[in-house]
Motif scaffolding. Structure first.
Motif, PDB file in Angstrom:
ATOM      1  N   UNK A 198       0.709  -1.171   0.009  1.00  0.00           N
ATOM      2  CA  UNK A 198      -0.041   0.093   0.123  1.00  0.00           C
ATOM      3  C   UNK A 198       0.740   1.222  -0.124  1.00  0.00           C
ATOM      4  N   UNK A 199       1.392   1.831  -1.202  1.00  0.00           N
ATOM      5  CA  UNK A 199       2.274   2.864  -1.083  1.00  0.00           C
ATOM      6  C   UNK A 199       1.591   4.092  -1.138  1.00  0.00           C
ATOM      7  N   UNK A 200       1.086   4.380   0.210  1.00  0.00           N
ATOM      8  CA  UNK A 200       0.087   5.563   0.269  1.00  0.00           C
ATOM      9  C   UNK A 200       0.841   6.225   1.643  1.00  0.00           C
ATOM     10  N   UNK A 205      -2.815   2.521   8.153  1.00  0.00           N
ATOM     11  CA  UNK A 205      -3.382   1.747   7.168  1.00  0.00           C
ATOM     12  C   UNK A 205      -2.301   0.782   6.309  1.00  0.00           C
ATOM     13  N   UNK A 206      -1.011   1.370   6.390  1.00  0.00           N
ATOM     14  CA  UNK A 206       0.105   0.598   5.606  1.00  0.00           C
ATOM     15  C   UNK A 206       0.341  -0.688   6.729  1.00  0.00           C
ATOM     16  N   UNK A 207       0.436  -0.206   7.941  1.00  0.00           N
ATOM     17  CA  UNK A 207       1.050  -1.240   9.075  1.00  0.00           C
ATOM     18  C   UNK A 207      -0.038  -2.232   9.154  1.00  0.00           C
ATOM     19  N   UNK A 208      -1.521  -1.909   9.080  1.00  0.00           N
ATOM     20  CA  UNK A 208      -2.698  -2.952   9.104  1.00  0.00           C
ATOM     21  C   UNK A 208      -2.699  -3.989   7.963  1.00  0.00           C
ATOM     22  N   UNK A 209      -2.332  -3.243   6.880  1.00  0.00           N
ATOM     23  CA  UNK A 209      -2.263  -4.109   5.560  1.00  0.00           C
ATOM     24  C   UNK A 209      -1.371  -5.085   5.736  1.00  0.00           C
TER      25      UNK A 209
END
Length: 698
Positions: A198-200, A205-209
């Protein structure tokens, strides 16, 4: 040897199978086996092979496309049975994933931290640091990463790694280096990177993904085992898996992002409903998919299901793109019960496939929605699944009667209460969904599918003032049909993080370069999946928001792939127009700058698919009813209604309600003051003769 396209949807109660050969289409159901979903798939394939009168090996040797919607990932999350995850992040931010952005749930009056896929003891902070501009403030020490990972493996027995550093969206160098070290020193453990998935912006959100994908890494093993079994039976094509975005991905792609398989079945049905609406000229629709375990609701606009770039998966907020499906626990297998106040409740507990509703005779003792529908007469127990399963009406009646004793109700009153509560819960969720999206119910059709959907959707439509219900062909197995027709879908995201309009020509050039690179990368992904260039198409989208707002709107960008360009002024105007449509003109932030957050390129690869033939013209006469059935309805009492056979209907057939239409694997309710028309497409369209006929429809 015939060529076959196959679609399978593994639900909580039934596993649905659809097989087409380009001219004909066959469908069947088998009980889902939660402990081994592949066994239910193989049983369903055996059933459909018998319908063809061929050995299963002969059928599988002719398969040219096999699509699967699976609950494998959903089951892992629901049962909390995933891998033990080691989470590696920037020192000082070890608690950001577990803190869950301050979200709390309540149980018995107590505030609780939501469930997290990572134990607090399994988090390791690394002394690296990159600032918000992407500059390295503190370098990454390789020995520190390896030592922290070794401690997690030896002391905490972690079985997978998730890596997510602060500001890796600005500079991914440290995170990429840490992933390479983990893969080198711990080759047997899967490693998931937040910035790769998730390059955002937004580290949570990146960590949970990353953490959820690591937690679900085992879920794909069952899929791989099933693919091996299918190949042993003679299948020579890759297994395609339904992605939560409504497209299909390969097993290898799913292994890189297993979380993308969550809710794949509902996404498949929504995607198929979008194609149906487009073919029928329906601009806006609400899908109601009612199976054995839940009701799944989605919105269709201009032939496409509405999507979201972030949302909750089992209570955890993540930015996994998906079809915007809302599920409620009120399916055919939802269990009725009486709460401490003596009030009747339905769900979210489900009898699922084992033991199933009481009337299935598989050990269930508590009445479900299916039992209630049987007691009320909506379902003919002798016709269930084409008569292959005889439903026990006496057992269902006794179960409803026993539950009703606690409220002073008889079996029929209890059963009607169960039906009404399920309908009310469905209506509540749909009403909220319409309000949130600013959707006018009078301009919206209902697309109904799933085993129980068409017994509730007409009443729901009447209650909310929706004038038309569309029951598609293959309605009971429509999500499996969606798995049989979905094209391959690949998506890439790139961070932009610029204010609009762009001030310098160099900024425009950088955006144009990002668009061109993303499109090229997505085409490369599709080519790696074996899709010919002539069967590839790429669309580009932008995520925009007013400066410092929390959420973005995703808008399509008009891009000529042969001559890529970007018009910043057009993008600002398009964003403001979409924002006003979504939230009203009054919500526009006058003078606030618009932020271009990120780019998305979505590639579609055409594949072999099941085709349904047009049935041609027919008569507009009302067919002869097959039989008559007695219903028990609140305010009406016992009522005899005509029952028709779905398979005998011909295009142009008109049926006036109240009536029941029995198919091999479902039943359709046509309320009073409504009429149903059977169209050449195979769809049954139910239209109210007057608006909002609540009493008759309910």
């Amino acid at each position: 040897m015939g060529k076959h396209a196959v679609g399978v949807d593994v639900g909580g109660t039934f596993t649905d199978v659809v097989l087409g050969d380009g001219t004909n289409c066959w469908k069947t159901k088998a009980y889902t086996q939660p402990e081994n979903f592949g066994a239910g798939v193989l049983e369903g394939l055996e059933n459909v092979a018998r319908l063809l009168g061929q050995p299963l090996k002969t059928v599988m040797q002719g398969v040219v496309r096999f699509g699967l919607g699976t609950t494998a990932v959903t089951n892992v999350l629901a049962t909390k049975s995933g891998r033990r995850v080691g989470f590696i992040t920037t020192r000082g931010f070890e608690g950001h994933l577990i803190a869950a952005r301050g979200k709390r749930s309540f149980k018995d009056g107590w505030s609780q931290i939501p469930w997290a896929p990572v134990k607090e003891s399994c988090v390791a902070g690394i002394g690296e640091r990159i600032d918000r501009n992407g500059a390295i403030v503190r370098p990454l020490l390789e020995t520190e990463v390896v030592e922290a990972a070794r401690r997690l493996v030896e002391q905490e027995q972690v079985e997978a790694f998730a890596v997510s550093f602060i500001w890796s969206s600005r500079n991914p160098q440290h995170e990429q280096a840490a992933v390479e070290l983990l893969e080198e020193h711990f080759p047997s453990l899967p490693v998931f990177s937040g910035i790769s998935l998730l390059p955002v912006l937004r580290e949570y959100e990146r960590s949970s993904a990353a953490a959820l994908n690591a937690y679900c890494a085992d879920a794909i093993d069952g899929v791989s085992e099933l693919e091996a079994q299918l190949k042993a039976l003679g299948m020579q094509v890759p297994l395609l898996l339904m992605h939560t975005t409504g497209g299909a991905v390969t097993v290898n792609d799913a292994r890189r992002n297993p979380l993308g398989l969550a809710s794949s079945g509902p996404a498949a049905g929504s995607a198929a409903a979008g194609s149906l609406c487009e073919s029928l000229g329906i601009d806006q629709a609400l899908t109601v998919d009612m199976g054995g375990t839940s009701i799944d609701i989605a919105v269709i606009e201009n032939g496409q299901p509405m999507t979201r770039q972030r949302g909750e998966i089992n209570g955890i907020f993540t930015a996994q793109p998906s079809v915007d499906v809302e599920s409620i626990g009120a399916g055919g297998g939802s269990i009725a019960w009486v709460d401490a106040r003596g009030a009747l409740r339905v769900g979210p507990q489900s009898a699922r496939a084992n033991p199933g509703p009481v009337c299935f005779g598989r050990g269930g003792t508590e009445p479900t929605v299916t039992d209630a529908l049987l007691v009320l007469g909506y379902i003919d127990g002798s016709l269930f699944l084409g008569g292959s399963v005889a439903l026990d009406l006496d057992a269902a009646t006794q179960a409803c009667e026993k539950l009703g004793e606690r409220m002073g109700l008889d079996a029929f009153q209890t059963a009607e209460g169960i039906r009404q509560i399920a309908l009310a819960e469905m209506s509540r969720v749909v009403r909220s969904r319409l309000a949130q999206g600013g959707i006018k119910s009078s301009e919206t059709a209902v697309v109904s599918y799933g085993g129980c959907g068409s017994l509730f959707a007409p009443a729901l439509a009447a209650d909310l003032g929706m004038g038309r219900v569309v029951v598609p062909p293959m309605t009971s197995v429509f999500s499996a049909f969606g798995a049989a027709v979905a094209d391959l879908r690949r998506e890439r995201v790139s961070l932009v993080d610029r204010m609009l309009p762009l001030q310098e020509e160099s900024e425009v050039e950088r955006v144009v370069a990002k668009i061109a690179n993303l499109m090229e990368e997505v085409r490369g992904d599709l080519s790696d999946d074996g899709v010919e260039a002539s069967k590839q198409s790429v669309s580009v989208y932008g995520d925009f928001r007013f400066y410092r707002q929390k959420w973005e709107l995703t808008l399509p960008l008009e891009v000529d792939e042969a001559n890529v360009s970007f018009d910043a002024e057009w993008a600002v105007a398009a964003f403001k127009k979409a924002y006003a449509q979504r939230y009203s003109e009054a919500a526009l932030a006058a003078g606030a700058p618009v932020e271009f957050v990120s780019l998305r390129a979505i590639g579609i690869g055409e594949t072999v698919r099941v085709e349904l033939e047009e049935l041609g013209a027919g008569s507009s006469e009302e067919p002869e009813p097959l039989s008559s059935r007695t219903l028990y309805r609140e305010g009406v009492g016992r009522q005899a209604v005509n029952a028709y056979q779905y398979e005998s209907l011909r295009p142009g057939a008109q049926i006036t309600g109240p009536a029941l239409i029995d198919a091999v694997d479902t039943t359709i309710w046509v309320p009073g003051d409504s009429a149903a028309a059977f169209e050449a497409s195979g769809s049954l369209v139910i239209a109210a003769k007057s608006a909002n006929v609540i009493s008759e429809a309910a």
